[in-house]
Design a protein around this motif. Sequence first.
Motif, PDB file in Angstrom:
ATOM      1  N   GLY A 192     -79.053 101.517   9.478  1.00 28.39           N
ATOM      2  CA  GLY A 192     -78.732 100.629   8.369  1.00 28.39           C
ATOM      3  C   GLY A 192     -78.287 101.392   7.145  1.00 28.39           C
ATOM      4  O   GLY A 192     -78.408 102.623   7.057  1.00 28.39           O
ATOM      5  N   ALA A 193     -77.738 100.632   6.185  1.00 29.33           N
ATOM      6  CA  ALA A 193     -77.254 101.201   4.934  1.00 29.33           C
ATOM      7  C   ALA A 193     -77.764 100.373   3.767  1.00 29.33           C
ATOM      8  O   ALA A 193     -78.025  99.173   3.899  1.00 29.33           O
ATOM      9  CB  ALA A 193     -75.726 101.248   4.917  1.00 29.33           C
ATOM     10  N   VAL A 194     -77.897 101.025   2.618  1.00 26.34           N
ATOM     11  CA  VAL A 194     -78.303 100.354   1.387  1.00 26.34           C
ATOM     12  C   VAL A 194     -77.197 100.547   0.362  1.00 26.34           C
ATOM     13  O   VAL A 194     -76.747 101.672   0.112  1.00 26.34           O
ATOM     14  CB  VAL A 194     -79.633 100.912   0.843  1.00 26.34           C
ATOM     15  N   LEU A 195     -76.757  99.439  -0.228  1.00 26.77           N
ATOM     16  CA  LEU A 195     -75.713  99.474  -1.249  1.00 26.77           C
ATOM     17  C   LEU A 195     -76.328  99.680  -2.625  1.00 26.77           C
ATOM     18  O   LEU A 195     -77.459  99.240  -2.884  1.00 26.77           O
ATOM     19  CB  LEU A 195     -74.922  98.166  -1.260  1.00 26.77           C
ATOM     20  N   PRO A 196     -75.607 100.307  -3.544  1.00 25.05           N
ATOM     21  CA  PRO A 196     -76.092 100.392  -4.929  1.00 25.05           C
ATOM     22  C   PRO A 196     -76.035  99.018  -5.582  1.00 25.05           C
ATOM     23  O   PRO A 196     -75.339  98.110  -5.114  1.00 25.05           O
ATOM     24  CB  PRO A 196     -75.101 101.360  -5.586  1.00 25.05           C
ATOM     25  N   ALA A 197     -76.769  98.857  -6.665  1.00 28.13           N
ATOM     26  CA  ALA A 197     -76.733  97.603  -7.414  1.00 28.13           C
ATOM     27  C   ALA A 197     -75.364  97.436  -8.054  1.00 28.13           C
ATOM     28  O   ALA A 197     -74.833  98.363  -8.673  1.00 28.13           O
ATOM     29  CB  ALA A 197     -77.826  97.590  -8.477  1.00 28.13           C
ATOM     30  N   PHE A 198     -74.791  96.225  -7.911  1.00 29.43           N
ATOM     31  CA  PHE A 198     -73.499  95.965  -8.532  1.00 29.43           C
ATOM     32  C   PHE A 198     -73.662  95.696 -10.027  1.00 29.43           C
ATOM     33  O   PHE A 198     -72.809  96.086 -10.829  1.00 29.43           O
ATOM     34  CB  PHE A 198     -72.830  94.762  -7.858  1.00 29.43           C
ATOM     35  N   GLY A 199     -74.713  95.010 -10.414  1.00 31.87           N
ATOM     36  CA  GLY A 199     -74.934  94.695 -11.816  1.00 31.87           C
ATOM     37  C   GLY A 199     -75.090  95.958 -12.645  1.00 31.87           C
ATOM     38  O   GLY A 199     -75.873  96.848 -12.301  1.00 31.87           O
ATOM     39  N   ALA A 200     -74.344  96.040 -13.732  1.00 31.13           N
ATOM     40  CA  ALA A 200     -74.398  97.238 -14.574  1.00 31.13           C
ATOM     41  C   ALA A 200     -75.696  97.315 -15.363  1.00 31.13           C
ATOM     42  O   ALA A 200     -76.141  98.403 -15.734  1.00 31.13           O
ATOM     43  CB  ALA A 200     -73.208  97.254 -15.527  1.00 31.13           C
ATOM     44  N   PHE A 201     -76.314  96.157 -15.643  1.00 27.18           N
ATOM     45  CA  PHE A 201     -77.530  96.119 -16.462  1.00 27.18           C
ATOM     46  C   PHE A 201     -78.749  96.015 -15.545  1.00 27.18           C
ATOM     47  O   PHE A 201     -79.503  95.053 -15.551  1.00 27.18           O
ATOM     48  CB  PHE A 201     -77.450  94.935 -17.427  1.00 27.18           C
ATOM     49  N   THR A 202     -78.915  97.033 -14.703  1.00 20.85           N
ATOM     50  CA  THR A 202     -80.039  97.073 -13.774  1.00 20.85           C
ATOM     51  C   THR A 202     -80.636  98.469 -13.780  1.00 20.85           C
ATOM     52  O   THR A 202     -79.971  99.451 -14.111  1.00 20.85           O
ATOM     53  CB  THR A 202     -79.601  96.735 -12.331  1.00 20.85           C
ATOM     54  N   GLY A 203     -81.892  98.558 -13.372  1.00 19.41           N
ATOM     55  CA  GLY A 203     -82.521  99.862 -13.213  1.00 19.41           C
ATOM     56  C   GLY A 203     -82.064 100.506 -11.904  1.00 19.41           C
ATOM     57  O   GLY A 203     -81.411  99.871 -11.072  1.00 19.41           O
ATOM     58  N   ARG A 204     -82.386 101.766 -11.757  1.00 16.33           N
ATOM     59  CA  ARG A 204     -82.026 102.496 -10.544  1.00 16.33           C
ATOM     60  C   ARG A 204     -83.238 103.240 -10.019  1.00 16.33           C
ATOM     61  O   ARG A 204     -84.080 103.695 -10.786  1.00 16.33           O
ATOM     62  CB  ARG A 204     -80.883 103.487 -10.817  1.00 16.33           C
TER      63      ARG A 204
END
Length: 230
Positions: A192-204
């Motif tokens: 499986g794969a995990v995508l980064p968050a698309f929302g710019a105003f999110t934590g990482r």
Amino acid sequence: MTPPSESQPAPVEVAGETLWLLPECALWWPAARMLLVADAHFGKAAAFRALGQPVPSGTTADNLARLSALLARYPAEHLVFLGDFLHARAARTPATLAALRQWRAGLPDGLACTLVRGNHDVHAGDPPPELGIAVADEPLRAGPFALCHLPRRDLAGAAYVLAGHLHPAYVLRGRGEADALRLPCFVFGPHGAVLPAFGAFTGRFTVRPAPGERIYVAGGGRVWAVPARG
């Protein structure tokens, strides 16, 4: 099909399909004409302001503009949100909902939109019906893939999972201790794969690759593979 010249995505071969990892933290599946984004968290800033936090306005409009630009660049027939469409119930402000309606009205005719429910969607509620976004529980099957919000190990062998939820980031290090750069990333493993968050105003969430995983960082208008450590 070749990528547009203004963008430098990274193609990856997985489950017998070619996927493009986009610098805008989205995934393009050319054969299915499908664009996938995870963790948009629309209205997150509005939800924080409702709690008295002095956060900037306009983040939802900026995220929607980025998404519209991608849809103009890639000939998508299906847009899939891998969970966390709205950040919270408090995100359903008149301004946020009006921005979403205006965005949806400007999309190409015939574009299908689907949300695979995530943990935030349980509390925020489904998108308003007038947005015309179909809603499904995970896993949503599409060819060899299982489209999910949460990374799923229980589907190993049955489908290759494409998920979000983790907001992954990777730290690139230079020569000195303080010389480091933290960038959003895609994580690809055997199942499986995990995508980064698309929302710019999110934590990482900073990740370190497990054995058999590859990291692709996004930054500066391109995506590139992090060399595997020996």
